[in-house]
Structures are given as structure tokens and as C-alpha cells.
Design a protein around this motif. Structure first.
Motif, PDB file in Angstrom:
ATOM      1  N   GLY A   1       0.835  -1.425   0.075  1.00 44.33           N
ATOM      2  CA  GLY A   1       0.001  -0.068   0.000  1.00 44.33           C
ATOM      3  C   GLY A   1       0.894   1.308  -0.033  1.00 44.33           C
ATOM      4  O   GLY A   1       0.079   2.252   0.093  1.00 44.33           O
ATOM      5  N   ARG A   2       2.152   1.078  -0.242  1.00 45.58           N
ATOM      6  CA  ARG A   2       3.043   2.435  -0.344  1.00 45.58           C
ATOM      7  C   ARG A   2       2.596   3.382  -1.477  1.00 45.58           C
ATOM      8  O   ARG A   2       2.842   4.635  -1.179  1.00 45.58           O
ATOM      9  N   LEU A   3       2.375   2.833  -2.688  1.00 44.84           N
ATOM     10  CA  LEU A   3       2.156   3.616  -3.787  1.00 44.84           C
ATOM     11  C   LEU A   3       0.669   4.226  -3.765  1.00 44.84           C
ATOM     12  O   LEU A   3      -0.258   3.383  -3.381  1.00 44.84           O
ATOM     13  N   ALA A   4       0.848   5.291  -4.013  1.00 46.62           N
ATOM     14  CA  ALA A   4      -0.652   5.892  -4.009  1.00 46.62           C
ATOM     15  C   ALA A   4      -1.466   5.582  -5.440  1.00 46.62           C
ATOM     16  O   ALA A   4      -2.660   5.844  -5.586  1.00 46.62           O
ATOM     17  N   GLY A   5      -0.692   5.591  -6.544  1.00 49.39           N
ATOM     18  CA  GLY A   5      -1.173   5.350  -7.951  1.00 49.39           C
ATOM     19  C   GLY A   5      -0.022   4.679  -8.816  1.00 49.39           C
ATOM     20  O   GLY A   5       0.848   4.607  -8.470  1.00 49.39           O
ATOM     21  N   VAL A   6      -0.803   3.935  -9.937  1.00 43.96           N
ATOM     22  CA  VAL A   6       0.077   3.027 -10.732  1.00 43.96           C
ATOM     23  C   VAL A   6      -0.561   3.294 -11.955  1.00 43.96           C
ATOM     24  O   VAL A   6      -1.973   3.525 -12.198  1.00 43.96           O
ATOM     25  N   ALA A   7       0.464   3.397 -13.170  1.00 47.66           N
ATOM     26  CA  ALA A   7      -0.131   3.530 -14.589  1.00 47.66           C
ATOM     27  C   ALA A   7       0.522   2.230 -15.122  1.00 47.66           C
ATOM     28  O   ALA A   7       1.811   2.074 -15.162  1.00 47.66           O
ATOM     29  N   ALA A   8      -0.394   1.635 -16.122  1.00 51.71           N
ATOM     30  CA  ALA A   8       0.153   0.546 -16.733  1.00 51.71           C
ATOM     31  C   ALA A   8      -0.021   0.708 -18.116  1.00 51.71           C
ATOM     32  O   ALA A   8      -1.235   0.852 -18.698  1.00 51.71           O
ATOM     33  N   VAL A   9       0.825   0.806 -19.093  1.00 48.21           N
ATOM     34  CA  VAL A   9       0.595   0.892 -20.596  1.00 48.21           C
ATOM     35  C   VAL A   9       1.172  -0.437 -21.073  1.00 48.21           C
ATOM     36  O   VAL A   9       2.218  -0.915 -20.850  1.00 48.21           O
ATOM     37  N   ALA A  10       0.144  -0.973 -21.948  1.00 50.96           N
ATOM     38  CA  ALA A  10       0.371  -2.337 -22.660  1.00 50.96           C
ATOM     39  C   ALA A  10       0.848  -3.372 -21.639  1.00 50.96           C
ATOM     40  O   ALA A  10       1.932  -4.116 -21.941  1.00 50.96           O
ATOM     41  N   GLY A  11       0.296  -3.530 -20.370  1.00 48.48           N
ATOM     42  CA  GLY A  11       0.670  -4.666 -19.497  1.00 48.48           C
ATOM     43  C   GLY A  11      -0.137  -4.890 -18.549  1.00 48.48           C
ATOM     44  O   GLY A  11       0.278  -5.339 -17.383  1.00 48.48           O
ATOM     45  N   LEU A  12      -1.268  -4.141 -18.357  1.00 47.32           N
ATOM     46  CA  LEU A  12      -2.130  -4.362 -16.982  1.00 47.32           C
ATOM     47  C   LEU A  12      -2.474  -5.744 -16.775  1.00 47.32           C
ATOM     48  O   LEU A  12      -2.590  -6.168 -15.399  1.00 47.32           O
ATOM     49  N   ASN A  13      -2.549  -6.824 -17.759  1.00 43.88           N
ATOM     50  CA  ASN A  13      -2.948  -8.170 -17.483  1.00 43.88           C
ATOM     51  C   ASN A  13      -1.687  -9.056 -17.271  1.00 43.88           C
ATOM     52  O   ASN A  13      -1.923 -10.198 -17.272  1.00 43.88           O
ATOM     53  N   ILE A  14      -0.423  -8.733 -17.103  1.00 41.55           N
ATOM     54  CA  ILE A  14       0.610  -9.331 -16.980  1.00 41.55           C
ATOM     55  C   ILE A  14       0.727  -9.972 -15.308  1.00 41.55           C
ATOM     56  O   ILE A  14       1.103 -11.209 -15.361  1.00 41.55           O
ATOM     57  N   THR A  15       0.134  -9.141 -14.673  1.00 37.50           N
ATOM     58  CA  THR A  15       0.142  -9.512 -13.124  1.00 37.50           C
ATOM     59  C   THR A  15      -1.388  -9.645 -12.669  1.00 37.50           C
ATOM     60  O   THR A  15      -1.973  -8.997 -13.064  1.00 37.50           O
ATOM     61  N   ALA A  16      -1.936 -10.534 -11.883  1.00 35.84           N
ATOM     62  CA  ALA A  16      -3.095 -10.753 -11.336  1.00 35.84           C
ATOM     63  C   ALA A  16      -3.241  -9.678 -10.375  1.00 35.84           C
ATOM     64  O   ALA A  16      -2.527  -9.314  -9.459  1.00 35.84           O
TER      65      ALA A  16
END
Length: 261
Positions: free
Chosen positions: A115-130
Motif C-alpha cells: 500500500g505504499r504507492l498512491a497510484g500506478v499507470a500500466a501501459v500495454a501490460g495491465l494483464n501481466i500480473t493478477a
């Protein structure tokens, strides 16, 4: 015991400044990622400290959380600690963005960094990790092209055009569809009320209107888009790049609006 490297871009002004990690894709580098995403150029103009780390020596990419290899979760957490101790930072506003495998790593950090990160951006890879269970409220903004042949939008085996050993390795991996990954994150985060709009030609935005803690979850789908960063330079081998969206600006806009941790 490994020596690790990163690029650092600093804003003007006294701070405190938010921190943004920019993670490169498989087979890429920190220098290529910085040039491609432009976060190291534009982020500091908007007050962000941008660190663009390099995967470990002789490694093509990151060690995803809970997999074997150099402990990149610990490395990236230690990098955030290092920046906090040496610069005027806002520890309640730490973010990660990534391209392709870097996007998968960024999403994996949502729970791996507790929970350390306030936000994340995923370009062309959101489905790589569950999506992970019991995720803290976190802003997620994602982009993906429907004609992506490296990380397919509809899921299945990645690296569609690979041959030889890489093809055999890719055949061992089965990815979920991107939209299914987004719905999974909505469930994990407790986001409700999805709405679909068309903010630009050939672009569909699925936007969950109600997420806990004032966070947001958005998926931009580019019809016919390749394995590319919207609004960036054209890379022919990666497929078509849309210039009807500026992913870099939209990521920073989303992070600007994200509540502090």
C-alpha cells in the motif's frame, strides 16, 4: 550485493515533491524508457521527482513479485527510501508507471509494497500480473491496444511473433484478457459504477466512477493500437501508435488528482 542503477530527473522548486518510478519493458532499458515515456522530461516540469531504474545486470526485465530472481520489489522499495532520505519528497505521494513488463511490475507493486504507492499507470501490460486481494485504495490508469501482438488485449499466449526458445517460453504463459484484469482490479479495490465513453477517435474509456478513498480506475482501449505508448514516437515493429491520446499527460493528470496516502 548487486549494484543497481537508475536515471534521476529533478524538478525545480523547494518541494516537497512526489516521486514517480518509470519502469521499462522486457528487453528495454532505463534510457529507452525515459525517451519513450517522456515522464523524465515532463514529470519534473509538473513537480515530480522521476526515477527510471534499470533491471539487474544480464536480466532482460524485472523479477515480478513472488517469482525467482533478483528481488526487484526490495530494490524499488529501497530506491524510494533512498530518494526520501536524500531529497525533499512527499512520502504520501509515491507512484509507479511502466510499459509492458514494466507495467506488470508496477501493478504488482500495489500489494507487494503493502500500500505504499498512491497510484500506478500500466501501459500495454495491465494483464501481466493478477489483481491482488486486500489491495489498499490505489489509483490505476491503464492503456492497451486491441492489435497488441506482444501482450494480447484478449489474452492468451504473449509474444505472438516470437520463434525458437522465446516461442517455447511464451507458450507456457497464458494471460487474462485486459478487460478482465481491469474488472478484477475493480473488485479488489472496491470500485463500482463503471461507465464507458469515447474520449477520442478509436478510443474507448472504461471509467469506474466510485472507488474508495477518492481514487480512480480507468482503462483506455485503443482500437487497432499496437504494443505502444499513446502519444509517443512511432516504433514500427511494435504496431500502430495513436496520437489522439497523450498517455504521459493523462497519467500525470490522474496522479495529480490522487489523494495523498
Amino acid at each position: 550485493g548487486l549494484q543497481r542503477r537508475f536515471l534521476l530527473a529533478l524538478p525545480d522548486g523547494p518541494g516537497p515533491h512526489p516521486i514517480l518510478l518509470d519502469l521499462h519493458g522486457l528487453g528495454s532499458s532505463a534510457a529507452q524508457q525515459s525517451a519513450y515515456s517522456r515522464l523524465g522530461e515532463i514529470g519534473p516540469r509538473r513537480g515530480y521527482i522521476v526515477a527510471t531504474p534499470q533491471a539487474a545486470k544480464d536480466r532482460m526485465g524485472w523479477t515480478l513479485p513472488h517469482t525467482a530472481g533478483p528481488d526487484d520489489t526490495a530494490f524499488l522499495g529501497a530506491l524510494l527510501d533512498h530518494l526520501e532520505h536524500g531529497l525533499c519528497t512527499d512520502p504520501r505521494r509515491e507512484f509507479a508507471a511502466g510499459m509492458s513488463y514494466g507495467a506488470g511490475m508496477a501493478a504488482g507493486l500495489i500489494c507487494a509494497l503493502r500500500g505504499r504507492l498512491a497510484g500506478v499507470a500500466a501501459v500495454a501490460g495491465l494483464n501481466i500480473t493478477a489483481p491482488c486481494a486486500q489491495a489498499a485504495p490505489t489509483t490505476i490508469i491503464a492503456f492497451h491496444g486491441t492489435a497488441d501482438r506482444i501482450v494480447p488485449y484478449r489474452g492468451g499466449h504473449p509474444l505472438r511473433d516470437a520463434t525458437g526458445d522465446l516461442r517455447r517460453l511464451a507458450d507456457l504463459v497464458v494471460l487474462k484478457p485486459v478487460e478482465q484484469a481491469a474488472v478484477g482490479w475493480a473488485g479488489a479495490l472496491g470500485c463500482t459504477g463503471p461507465a464507458t465513453t469515447g474520449p477520442a477517435p478509436k478510443v474507448r474509456l472504461r471509467d469506474w466512477k466510485s472507488c474508495p478513498g477518492g481514487t480512480t480506475l480507468r482503462l483506455y482501449t485503443v482500437n487497432g493500437g499496437g504494443h505502444t505508448w499513446p502519444g509517443s514516437i512511432e516504433v514500427a515493429r511494435l504496431g500502430p501508435t495513436t496520437h489522439d491520446l497523450d498517455a504521459t499527460g493523462l497519467i500525470l493528470d490522474a496522479f495529480d488528482r490522487t489523494p495523498s496516502r
